[in-house]
Every structure is written in C-alpha cells, then in structure tokens.
Design a protein around this motif. Structure first.
Motif, short mmCIF file in Angstrom:
data_model
loop_
_atom_site.label_atom_id
_atom_site.label_comp_id
_atom_site.label_asym_id
_atom_site.label_seq_id
_atom_site.Cartn_x
_atom_site.Cartn_y
_atom_site.Cartn_z
N GLU A 71 84.41 29.20 64.13
CA GLU A 71 84.31 29.50 65.57
C GLU A 71 85.66 29.90 66.15
O GLU A 71 85.74 30.81 66.97
CB GLU A 71 83.75 28.29 66.33
CG GLU A 71 82.29 28.00 66.03
CD GLU A 71 81.36 29.11 66.48
OE1 GLU A 71 81.63 29.76 67.50
OE2 GLU A 71 80.36 29.33 65.78
N PHE A 89 82.62 30.02 73.27
CA PHE A 89 83.07 29.65 71.92
C PHE A 89 83.89 28.37 71.96
O PHE A 89 83.79 27.55 71.06
CB PHE A 89 83.87 30.79 71.29
CG PHE A 89 83.00 31.85 70.69
CD1 PHE A 89 82.86 31.95 69.32
CD2 PHE A 89 82.31 32.75 71.48
CE1 PHE A 89 82.05 32.92 68.74
CE2 PHE A 89 81.50 33.71 70.93
CZ PHE A 89 81.37 33.80 69.56
N TYR A 92 81.39 25.69 72.12
CA TYR A 92 80.78 25.49 70.81
C TYR A 92 81.70 24.68 69.90
O TYR A 92 81.25 23.79 69.17
CB TYR A 92 80.45 26.82 70.14
CG TYR A 92 79.41 27.65 70.84
CD1 TYR A 92 78.38 27.09 71.58
CD2 TYR A 92 79.46 29.04 70.77
CE1 TYR A 92 77.44 27.87 72.22
CE2 TYR A 92 78.52 29.83 71.41
CZ TYR A 92 77.51 29.23 72.14
OH TYR A 92 76.58 30.01 72.76
N VAL A 93 82.99 24.99 69.94
CA VAL A 93 83.96 24.25 69.13
C VAL A 93 83.97 22.79 69.56
O VAL A 93 83.99 21.88 68.72
CB VAL A 93 85.37 24.88 69.24
CG1 VAL A 93 86.42 23.97 68.66
CG2 VAL A 93 85.41 26.23 68.54
N THR A 96 80.84 21.06 68.30
CA THR A 96 80.95 20.83 66.86
C THR A 96 81.92 19.70 66.56
O THR A 96 81.65 18.86 65.69
CB THR A 96 81.39 22.12 66.15
OG1 THR A 96 80.50 23.18 66.52
CG2 THR A 96 81.36 21.95 64.64
#
Length: 149
Positions: A71, A89, A92-93, A96
C-alpha cells in the motif's frame, strides 16, 4: 518615464525567473523525496521478505506487513503520477496495521481484554472515515485548475 518602464520590465523578468527557479527547486525536491521513499519502501519490503524466508515460517503478521509495504508503494506511485496524496491509501495502511496488531495480540495473548475492543473500534472508525472520504470525493469532486495542466 521610459526608465520606469525599463525598471518594471527588469523587475517582472527577475520575478518570473525567481518563480521558475523556486518551482524547479520544489519539484526537484519533490521527485527526489518520492524516489527516496519508494526506494526505502521497496528495500524494507525485500528485507522483510528475506527475513521471512530465513525464519522458515510465515505468519499472518508477516503477510499483513507485506500488504502495508504494498500500500505504501502504491501510494508513492499514485502520488508520483498525480501529485495528489491519496488519503484513502493512508487509511488502508492504518487499518492493515491495526488488523496486524489485533491478530498479533489475539494470537500471543489468549485472554481477551479491553484492548481488543479498542483496536476493533479503531478499525471501525477508520472504515467509517474511508466511507466519508469516498462519499465526499464522489459528491464533491475536486475541480482541476486549467493552469495546472
């Protein structure tokens, strides 16, 4: 009066040259930093992959760490192409990373505690933030200035 026009032309020329030089310096630093971040991300991903192979076993934590690197690399690539930071993004990181922390916490500490609720709440909050960002970007798209092209 012609001396004033001459001075004004020199001032405008100097100003335009200084702007161009400043823009060149900013863009050079921008690209240098992007290449540096991309190279460091790729190096870290490769070293993590090599460590996983040397360890002899791969855990879900390791796989999620590779997804984080993926990512980050994609984010650098998109930023390089568009000059826009894809905030989704980063979210998203973060999701995660929290998922990786949650899996590591559950697998190493069998007793559930309030920390698991906090992590799940953080993941839910980040997922909601992605929903808000996606809705806002579809409802209120950014208008590109024609002078940027």
């Amino acid at each position: 009066m012609t001396e004033m026009k001459w001075a004004e032309k020199v001032r405008k020329s100097l100003h335009a040259n200084a702007d161009s030089l400043g823009n060149l310096a900013v863009e050079a630093f921008h690209y240098l930093a992007l290449f540096g971040i991309g190279a460091i991300t790729a190096y870290a991903a490769i070293m993590t992959f090599i460590d996983m192979l040397q360890k002899g076993g791969i855990s879900v934590d390791d796989i999620l760490l590779l997804f984080i690197y993926l990512e980050l690399g994609a984010m650098v690539g998109i930023y390089f192409k568009t000059n826009h930071m894809p905030i989704r993004f980063l979210l998203y990181v973060a999701i995660t990373a929290l998922t990786r922390l949650l899996i590591g916490d559950v697998s190493h500490h069998n007793a559930p505690d309030l920390g698991i609720i906090y992590l799940c709440g953080g993941i839910l909050l980040l997922a909601f933030a992605i929903l808000v960002v996606r809705f806002a970007s579809s409802r209120y798209p950014s208008v590109k200035d024609k002078s940027e092209s």
